[in-house]
Every structure is written in C-alpha cells, then in structure tokens.
Design a protein around this motif. Structure first.
Motif, PDB file in Angstrom:
ATOM      1  N   THR A 106       0.824  -1.211   0.000  1.00  0.00           N
ATOM      2  CA  THR A 106       0.000   0.000   0.000  1.00  0.00           C
ATOM      3  C   THR A 106       0.857   1.259   0.000  1.00  0.00           C
ATOM      4  O   THR A 106       0.599   2.202  -0.755  1.00  0.00           O
ATOM      5  N   ASP A 170      -5.584  -2.135  -5.081  1.00  0.00           N
ATOM      6  CA  ASP A 170      -4.991  -2.676  -3.856  1.00  0.00           C
ATOM      7  C   ASP A 170      -6.016  -3.606  -3.195  1.00  0.00           C
ATOM      8  O   ASP A 170      -7.213  -3.496  -3.461  1.00  0.00           O
ATOM      9  N   GLU A 171      -5.537  -4.502  -2.374  1.00  0.00           N
ATOM     10  CA  GLU A 171      -6.396  -5.484  -1.680  1.00  0.00           C
ATOM     11  C   GLU A 171      -7.141  -6.356  -2.696  1.00  0.00           C
ATOM     12  O   GLU A 171      -8.312  -6.712  -2.503  1.00  0.00           O
TER      13      GLU A 171
HETATM   14 MG   LIG Z   1      -1.958  -2.827   2.288  1.00  0.00          MG
END
Ligand SMILES: [Mg+2]
Ligand SMILES: Nc1ncnc2c1ncn2[C@@H]1O[C@H](COP(=O)(O)OP(=O)(O)O)[C@@H](O)[C@H]1O
Length: 283
Positions: A106, A170-171
């Motif tokens: 991240t 992300d994720e």
């Molecule tokens: Mg992360």
C-alpha cells in the motif's frame, strides 16, 4: 481567525494545488475525486476562508493524507514496485503483485500513484460491482452515475482516452466473483491502452489458481490474462538496520534484533515501541 488556523488553511491551499499539478487534475476532477463541490475548491483557491468550515478543512486534509505515502525508503521492494508499475503502464500489461501483510504494498503504491493518469483504488470486501465501478469513476474524476454497464463503459472510455494510464487495485485478494467478471470486461475493453496492477496477499494468487482449477466461471480466463507476477521479498538485514538507525535506534543489540525483521510494518512497530520504552517519543 487566529494565525495558526490561517496558516493551516494556507498550507491546505498549497497542498491542494501541489497535488493537482502533480497528478494533472483540474478542479472539476478533484471535486469528484475528493467528493467536495467545485465552489469549495474555488473558495480555497481565492482564500475566501469564511466560506470554508473547519470540518471541510479536516475532510480535505484527510483526503490528502490518504493520497500521501509519507517518508519513503528506497528499498529493493519499493524499487521493484515502481519498476513493475512503469512496465505495466508502458506495455499495457496486467501484473499481479503479491506480498505478505506489512511488506509495503500500500505504501509503495500510494507513493507511485502521485503520478499523472494513475488511478488507485482499494477493494473493500463489502463492494458490489456497482460500488467498485463508482469508486473507480470518482477516482478518475467522472461522476459515478448510471447502471453497471454504463459505468463499465464510462470507465473504459475514460481509460482509453488517456495517455498511458495505469489502474492500480490494492487489496485485490478480496475481489469477489461478480466484481472479477466485470473487471475482466474492463480489461478486455482497455487492454490496448491501459496497464493494470493488482496487489494483494499471497492468497490472492493462490485463490485465483484454486478457483481456476475448480472450473469456476471466469477464473481461468482472468488468471491467464495476468501477464506477470511479482512477489515482494521483504526487507534485507541491511535495509532493516538502516531504517532502524535512521529512526534513532543506536544500541547494537537492538539494531541486531531489528535487522531480523523482514516485514516493514513489523519493523516500524518495533521501532515505535522501543522509542516509547527508551523515552524518545514526544507526547
Ligand atoms: Mg496494504
Ligand atoms: N518503502 C517504504 N518506506 C517507508 N515506509 C514503508 C515502506 N514500505 C512500508 N513502509 C511502512 O510499513 C508499514 C506497512 O506497509 P504497508 O504498505 O501497509 O504494507 P502492506 O500494504 O503490504 O500490508 C507502513 O505503515 C509504513 O510505515
């Protein structure tokens, strides 16, 4: 208005304008992205502070915070993320990036995403396809309205008319089956122009493979379209030692112990605790 408040507001104005020029955003783009009105942004630009409430200042500060990675260390993993993102953008690839929790996915992607035509969003478990595409459209400065098909097409058209755009998700390990199917459509519609980076925990890749093997709809097609995978290796001993040192740790025994941390998040947490215990933290 007192001097501190005024200084805070002037700083906000400067940070907004710096952010917009870095990312090549118009005021209209930023308004959609930060979910504020254009009138608010104009008032800030013209220092009509009487029109800007304290809670609006807080809202914009927290927006800017979520777009800022802070002090970055140029580790091998960070360099790898930058190079992967550049590659995905340049060659219009779809790249999977995996790393354990706390390895800096991240942080690195947030820092990278300050570039122009780079759209980063975080998948949230509760997101259905419509919410996912609404979040992508806002990120792109496009009003998130219409049904799901309209939204997918708007996102695809938006991405196709940009110069070397990059979509960063992300994720990605949390992406649900319905969202995956729409993401597949988006990839098909934009693959001649747009790169995609999908970042997640190692189970992101494992689950894609498992579902593909089980013959679950869309998974093997999606997996096949990921051109390249990269796994983050974590910190080396010398990187961990360097980070610890530059955070005020000097005791050889403590440095030795900290140099064994492979996950950046664990290292920072330990450093934080040690500084509290050593009385180095300011309150
Ligand atoms: Mg992360
Ligand atoms: N390159 C880096 N420079 C500075 N700090 C970093 C870097 N990578 C990771 N960190 C630190 O490690 C913590 C965890 O990283 P994060 O990006 O949240 O990991 P992940 O997304 O892989 O779980 C962050 O809060 C940040 O403090």
């Amino acid at each position: 208005m007192n001097a501190t408040k005024l200084q805070e507001k002037n700083e906000l104005k400067a940070r907004i304008s710096g952010y917009c020029s870095e990312k090549g955003l118009s005021k209209a783009d930023l308004a959609v992205k930060a979910k504020v009105s254009e009138a608010t942004l104009s008032a800030i630009e013209n220092e009509r502070w009487e029109k800007i409430s304290d809670s609006m200042v807080k809202k914009l500060q927290s927006f800017l915070k979520s777009e800022t990675a802070g002090n970055i260390y140029d580790t091998a993993d960070f360099t790898a993320v930058v190079s992967l993102c550049d590659t995905a953008r340049k060659y219009k690839l779809m790249i999977g990036l995996v790393g354990d929790t706390g390895t800096g996915k991240t942080t690195s992607l947030t820092a990278y995403s300050r570039r122009k035509n780079t759209y980063r969003l975080t998948f949230e478990k509760s997101m259905n396809p419509k919410q996912f595409f609404a979040s992508l459209l806002s990120e792109m400065g496009i009003e998130p309205v219409g049904n799901i098909n309209t939204m997918v097409n708007k996102a695809a058209n938006g991405l196709n008319c940009k110069e070397e755009p990059l979509l960063v998700i992300d994720e990605a390990g949390k992406i649900t089956h319905p969202v995956l199917l729409y993401l597949h459509d988006l990839r098909e519609k934009t693959k001649g122009n747009c790169g995609i980076v999908l970042a997640g925990m190692p189970y992101f890749r494992d689950n894609l493979k498992k579902n593909a093997q089980r013959g679950k709809e869309g998974y093997s097609e999606f997996l096949r379209r990921i051109n390249l995978w990269h796994t983050l290796g974590g910190l080396s001993a010398s990187e961990a030692r360097f980070v610890a040192r530059s955070n005020g740790i000097t005791e050889p025994e403590e440095l030795r112990e900290l140099s064994q941390k492979r996950r950046f998040g664990d290292l920072m947490n330990e450093i934080y605790l040690k500084r509290i215990l050593n009385g180095q933290m300011e309150y």
